[in-house]
Scaffold this motif. Sequence first.
Motif, mmCIF file in Angstrom:
data_model
loop_
_atom_site.group_PDB
_atom_site.id
_atom_site.type_symbol
_atom_site.label_atom_id
_atom_site.label_comp_id
_atom_site.label_asym_id
_atom_site.label_seq_id
_atom_site.Cartn_x
_atom_site.Cartn_y
_atom_site.Cartn_z
ATOM 1 N N LYS A 93 0.817 -1.212 0.000
ATOM 2 C CA LYS A 93 0.000 0.000 0.000
ATOM 3 C C LYS A 93 0.859 1.275 0.000
ATOM 4 O O LYS A 93 2.077 1.211 0.210
ATOM 5 C CB LYS A 93 -0.942 -0.038 1.211
ATOM 6 N N TYR A 147 -12.207 -2.678 -4.208
ATOM 7 C CA TYR A 147 -12.751 -2.890 -2.868
ATOM 8 C C TYR A 147 -14.283 -2.904 -2.854
ATOM 9 O O TYR A 147 -14.891 -2.647 -1.812
ATOM 10 C CB TYR A 147 -12.221 -1.818 -1.918
ATOM 11 N N HIS A 157 -16.449 -4.106 -0.044
ATOM 12 C CA HIS A 157 -16.513 -3.312 1.193
ATOM 13 C C HIS A 157 -17.331 -2.031 1.023
ATOM 14 O O HIS A 157 -17.329 -1.178 1.918
ATOM 15 C CB HIS A 157 -15.100 -2.908 1.645
ATOM 16 N N ARG A 195 -19.374 -0.643 3.846
ATOM 17 C CA ARG A 195 -18.746 -0.525 5.174
ATOM 18 C C ARG A 195 -18.448 0.936 5.497
ATOM 19 O O ARG A 195 -18.166 1.738 4.597
ATOM 20 C CB ARG A 195 -17.433 -1.331 5.222
ATOM 21 N N PHE A 218 -15.910 2.320 6.690
ATOM 22 C CA PHE A 218 -14.541 2.752 6.405
ATOM 23 C C PHE A 218 -14.231 2.833 4.914
ATOM 24 O O PHE A 218 -13.104 3.164 4.530
ATOM 25 C CB PHE A 218 -13.530 1.821 7.095
ATOM 26 N N LEU A 228 -10.808 4.250 3.167
ATOM 27 C CA LEU A 228 -9.964 3.205 2.571
ATOM 28 C C LEU A 228 -9.595 3.588 1.129
ATOM 29 O O LEU A 228 -8.418 3.545 0.742
ATOM 30 C CB LEU A 228 -10.707 1.871 2.605
ATOM 31 N N THR A 288 -5.142 -7.537 10.420
ATOM 32 C CA THR A 288 -5.482 -6.302 9.695
ATOM 33 C C THR A 288 -5.101 -5.064 10.496
ATOM 34 O O THR A 288 -4.566 -4.100 9.944
ATOM 35 C CB THR A 288 -7.005 -6.279 9.406
ATOM 36 N N ARG A 290 2.752 -6.322 9.047
ATOM 37 C CA ARG A 290 1.980 -5.196 9.605
ATOM 38 C C ARG A 290 2.530 -4.763 10.961
ATOM 39 O O ARG A 290 2.565 -3.571 11.260
ATOM 40 C CB ARG A 290 0.503 -5.561 9.679
ATOM 41 N N ILE A 324 -4.948 0.852 11.138
ATOM 42 C CA ILE A 324 -5.753 -0.123 10.400
ATOM 43 C C ILE A 324 -5.963 0.320 8.954
ATOM 44 O O ILE A 324 -6.151 -0.512 8.067
ATOM 45 C CB ILE A 324 -7.084 -0.418 11.129
ATOM 46 N N ASP A 325 -5.913 1.615 8.691
ATOM 47 C CA ASP A 325 -6.022 2.084 7.305
ATOM 48 C C ASP A 325 -4.670 2.021 6.601
ATOM 49 O O ASP A 325 -4.554 1.432 5.525
ATOM 50 C CB ASP A 325 -6.579 3.511 7.271
ATOM 51 N N ASN A 374 -2.102 0.176 6.646
ATOM 52 C CA ASN A 374 -1.648 -1.105 7.217
ATOM 53 C C ASN A 374 -0.721 -1.881 6.285
ATOM 54 O O ASN A 374 -0.637 -3.100 6.354
ATOM 55 C CB ASN A 374 -2.837 -1.946 7.697
ATOM 56 N N HIS A 421 -2.119 -5.467 1.502
ATOM 57 C CA HIS A 421 -3.392 -6.175 1.329
ATOM 58 C C HIS A 421 -3.085 -7.561 0.798
ATOM 59 O O HIS A 421 -2.181 -7.729 -0.014
ATOM 60 C CB HIS A 421 -4.289 -5.448 0.308
ATOM 61 N N GLY A 422 -3.876 -8.539 1.211
ATOM 62 C CA GLY A 422 -3.772 -9.869 0.632
ATOM 63 C C GLY A 422 -5.138 -10.486 0.456
ATOM 64 O O GLY A 422 -6.042 -10.247 1.264
#
Length: 140
Positions: free
Chosen positions: A10, A50, A53, A56, A58, A62, A92, A103, A110-111, A113, A116-117
């Motif tokens: 990221k 994404y 999500h 969600r 967030f 994100l 996460t 991480r 958490i944002d 982080n 990604h996987g």
Amino acid sequence: AIERTLSIIKPDAVAKNVIGQIYSRFETAGLKIVAARMVQLSRAEAEGFYAVHSARPFFNDLVTFMISGPVMVSALEGDNAVLAHRDLMGATDPKKAEKGTIRADFADSIDANAVHGSDAVEAAAIEIAYFFPALSVYSR
Ligand code: CMP
């Protein structure tokens, strides 16, 4: 079984200049990089990636974070690759990530982080196809 998974380094980790350190962890764990490209995502591309999500709370933060700088997108291949990659990443939320995970070592929140996987083999196939045409994945 030999699997493939999608990895995204990221914007925070790219900015920290730790692409190589993260790749080294993949390779040391027996995961092969079979496709890779650096990309500055557009908002629409990040939203599409994404989409699961999208409801969600967030989601907006994100997407805004994911387009804040270039990301390094890779497909990894190896035995049990989806879980192996998730184990390397850690939880996460970096505050909950085990010592020695990517991480825990490189993420700030958490944002932001670091990585990604894919969370399952089916998701991995969709995510890899989102970024790489089949002919650009070099199984070896
Ligand atoms: P990632 O594996 O890229 O998938 C979705 C991302 O949303 C996740 O990593 C986190 O960076 C981010 N995120 C922010 N808040 C949350 C949350 N409460 N639960 C899960 N993911 C979150």
